[in-house]
Scaffold this motif. Structure first.
Motif, short mmCIF file in Angstrom:
data_model
loop_
_atom_site.label_atom_id
_atom_site.label_comp_id
_atom_site.label_asym_id
_atom_site.label_seq_id
_atom_site.Cartn_x
_atom_site.Cartn_y
_atom_site.Cartn_z
N ILE A 47 54.70 32.14 52.65
CA ILE A 47 54.49 33.36 52.06
C ILE A 47 53.47 33.61 51.04
CG2 ILE A 47 54.95 34.50 49.83
CD1 ILE A 47 56.79 31.54 48.73
N ASP A 48 53.79 35.93 52.16
CA ASP A 48 52.86 36.40 52.30
C ASP A 48 51.80 36.41 50.57
OD1 ASP A 48 51.06 38.95 52.13
OD2 ASP A 48 52.34 39.75 53.39
N ALA A 49 50.69 36.24 50.41
CA ALA A 49 50.03 36.31 49.57
C ALA A 49 48.99 37.89 49.44
CB ALA A 49 49.00 35.31 48.83
N GLY A 50 49.15 38.45 50.25
CA GLY A 50 48.23 39.84 50.36
C GLY A 50 47.62 40.53 48.97
N VAL A 51 48.97 40.23 48.19
CA VAL A 51 48.57 41.91 47.17
C VAL A 51 48.03 40.50 46.29
CG1 VAL A 51 50.12 42.43 44.81
CG2 VAL A 51 51.05 43.07 47.13
N MET A 52 48.08 39.64 45.87
CA MET A 52 47.58 38.81 45.03
C MET A 52 46.10 38.50 45.51
SD MET A 52 47.15 37.59 41.78
CE MET A 52 48.82 37.60 42.14
N ARG A 53 45.90 38.34 46.79
CA ARG A 53 44.23 38.37 47.80
C ARG A 53 43.51 39.80 46.84
NH1 ARG A 53 42.31 34.46 50.75
NH2 ARG A 53 44.20 32.97 51.89
N ALA A 54 44.89 40.68 46.97
CA ALA A 54 43.74 41.85 47.00
C ALA A 54 43.09 42.06 45.54
CB ALA A 54 44.53 43.08 46.97
N ALA A 55 43.87 41.35 44.50
CA ALA A 55 43.80 41.28 42.98
C ALA A 55 42.15 40.15 42.80
CB ALA A 55 44.67 40.92 42.23
N GLU A 56 42.81 39.26 43.20
CA GLU A 56 41.74 38.74 43.76
C GLU A 56 40.03 39.35 43.99
OE1 GLU A 56 39.91 33.96 44.80
OE2 GLU A 56 42.27 35.01 45.68
N GLY A 57 40.19 39.67 45.15
CA GLY A 57 39.48 40.61 46.07
C GLY A 57 38.60 41.19 44.44
N TRP A 58 39.69 41.93 43.88
CA TRP A 58 38.67 42.94 42.95
C TRP A 58 37.84 42.24 41.31
CZ3 TRP A 58 43.99 45.64 41.91
CH2 TRP A 58 44.50 47.11 42.62
N ALA A 59 38.14 41.19 41.74
CA ALA A 59 37.27 39.94 41.09
C ALA A 59 36.68 39.91 41.07
CB ALA A 59 38.80 38.82 39.87
N ARG A 60 37.01 39.30 42.35
CA ARG A 60 35.15 37.98 42.57
C ARG A 60 34.00 39.14 43.16
NH1 ARG A 60 36.20 33.45 42.27
NH2 ARG A 60 38.32 32.21 43.22
N ARG A 61 35.39 40.60 43.29
CA ARG A 61 33.63 41.83 43.57
C ARG A 61 33.18 42.36 42.07
NH1 ARG A 61 36.97 47.06 45.66
NH2 ARG A 61 34.95 47.81 45.37
N VAL A 62 34.03 42.04 40.97
CA VAL A 62 33.21 41.98 39.33
C VAL A 62 32.53 40.95 39.22
CG1 VAL A 62 34.09 42.18 36.91
CG2 VAL A 62 35.38 43.52 38.63
N ILE A 63 32.80 39.53 39.40
CA ILE A 63 31.67 38.78 38.90
C ILE A 63 30.80 38.47 39.67
CG2 ILE A 63 31.42 36.62 39.30
CD1 ILE A 63 34.84 35.89 38.90
N GLY A 64 30.70 39.53 40.54
CA GLY A 64 29.50 39.25 41.66
C GLY A 64 28.61 40.38 41.21
N ARG A 65 29.72 41.40 40.86
CA ARG A 65 28.17 42.86 39.81
C ARG A 65 27.84 42.48 38.44
NH1 ARG A 65 28.97 47.72 41.84
NH2 ARG A 65 30.43 47.84 43.45
N GLY A 66 27.83 40.36 37.99
CA GLY A 66 27.53 40.12 36.95
C GLY A 66 28.13 40.59 35.67
N HIS A 67 29.60 40.34 36.00
CA HIS A 67 29.92 40.41 34.55
C HIS A 67 30.97 39.61 34.69
CE1 HIS A 67 28.17 44.76 34.41
NE2 HIS A 67 29.14 44.97 35.57
N GLY A 68 31.26 38.01 35.05
CA GLY A 68 31.60 37.71 34.73
C GLY A 68 32.58 36.39 33.96
#
Length: 306
Positions: free
Chosen positions: A272-293
């Motif tokens: 099943i295509d998970a592109g939308v959730m992958r995008a949302a997870e990508g946003w979350a990972r970027r926030v964590i990467g900026r030190g806001h985990g």
């Protein structure tokens, strides 16, 4: 009575007659619902649609079918437009004959499109002496004419107040959002963003559930429980975003990212295509990467705003 007095009285009668009428341009499901509500309120309603034949039911209810768009707008002081997008609005209103017929009259445009299109249409209207209000309908066609309808308006407040008694025959609430003509469209875009993202999520959830042997009806009551959690969170997170406070006390973004990764894995295991959730997870990972985990997921709004 002098001929001058008679002419003034005739002009006043014509003005009163025109003011007591409304024109609806566009007879898709929403346009037909708007026209029906006006007719049920007893207003003399003139209708026109680019594709002929959609007005039969309305004419049977007492609507006046105009043979052309210019004759339709000339029949009323107020024209309500509801078509597929602003390209369609332009195709109807910006013909020379219609523009000329609209001079001095009011257009309330309830067509959905973008804020910049609303502003460009308002600029065109001002240039051609057309009084213009933009708007948005935030509820489905069956709500029109009932207390559940929701209408948003932006532009000159005095114009809305002048025509409020007619517009309120459409039922529900009519909220003026400000003088900026693009504000109604901006609300519309933001609110439909919530709706269609949620619908995409639900469609995806049903696909994953089915792959695991869970029927849509089995999932539905629990899905409604998830939806019930959202309103208080919307309110809380709105305050957090406006205050610049992204506390993750309830659920830090690191936890959200982990949960999303599980959804992606389970989805893709079933093909099943998970592109939308992958995008949302990508946003979350970027926030964590900026030190806001340790912050909450809503910190993503600031990330995207940049």
């Amino acid at each position: 009575m002098s001929s001058h007095d008679h002419d003034e009285q005739s002009a006043a009668t014509v003005t009163a007659d025109v003011t007591a009428t409304v024109t609806v341009l566009g007879l898709g499901p929403m346009g037909r619902a708007l026209a029906r509500a006006f007719l049920e309120a007893g207003l003399r309603t003139t209708v026109w649609n680019r594709t002929p034949g959609r007005d039969r039911e309305l004419v049977a209810r007492g609507a006046v079918s105009a043979p052309s768009a210019e004759e339709a707008v000339a029949a009323s002081a107020l024209t309500v437009v509801c078509v597929v997008n602003y390209d369609a609005v332009d195709a109807v209103l910006r013909s020379a004959a219609v523009t000329d017929a609209l001079k001095g009259r009011t257009v309330v445009n309830l067509t959905a499109d973008t804020p910049d299109r609303a502003r460009s249409t308002a600029a065109w209207a001002a240039e051609h002496g057309v009084r213009y209000l933009d708007g948005a309908i935030m509820t489905p066609a069956p709500t029109i004419g009932t207390p559940d309808a929701v209408f948003l308006h932006s532009g000159p407040r005095e114009l809305l107040e002048e025509h409020r008694s007619v517009l309120e025959e459409l039922g529900g609430s009519h909220t003026h959002l400000g003088e900026d003509i693009g504000r109604a469209a901006a609300y519309d875009i933001a609110l439909l963003d919530i709706f269609w993202t949620a619908m995409a999520g639900y469609a995806h959830a049903l696909a994953v559930a089915k792959a695991e042997g869970i029927t849509a009806r089995e999932l539905a009551p629990f899905a409604q429980g998830i939806a019930a959690i959202l309103p208080p969170l919307f309110e809380q997170f709105a305050g957090d975003v406006d205050a610049g406070d992204f506390s993750g006390d309830i659920n830090p973004v690191t936890s959200a990212a982990s949960s999303m990764a599980h959804i992606v894995h389970a989805s893709e295991a079933h093909g099943i295509d998970a592109g939308v959730m992958r995008a949302a997870e990508g946003w979350a990972r970027r926030v964590i990467g900026r030190g806001h985990g340790a912050d909450g997921f809503i910190r993503v709004a600031e990330l995207l705003g940049r």
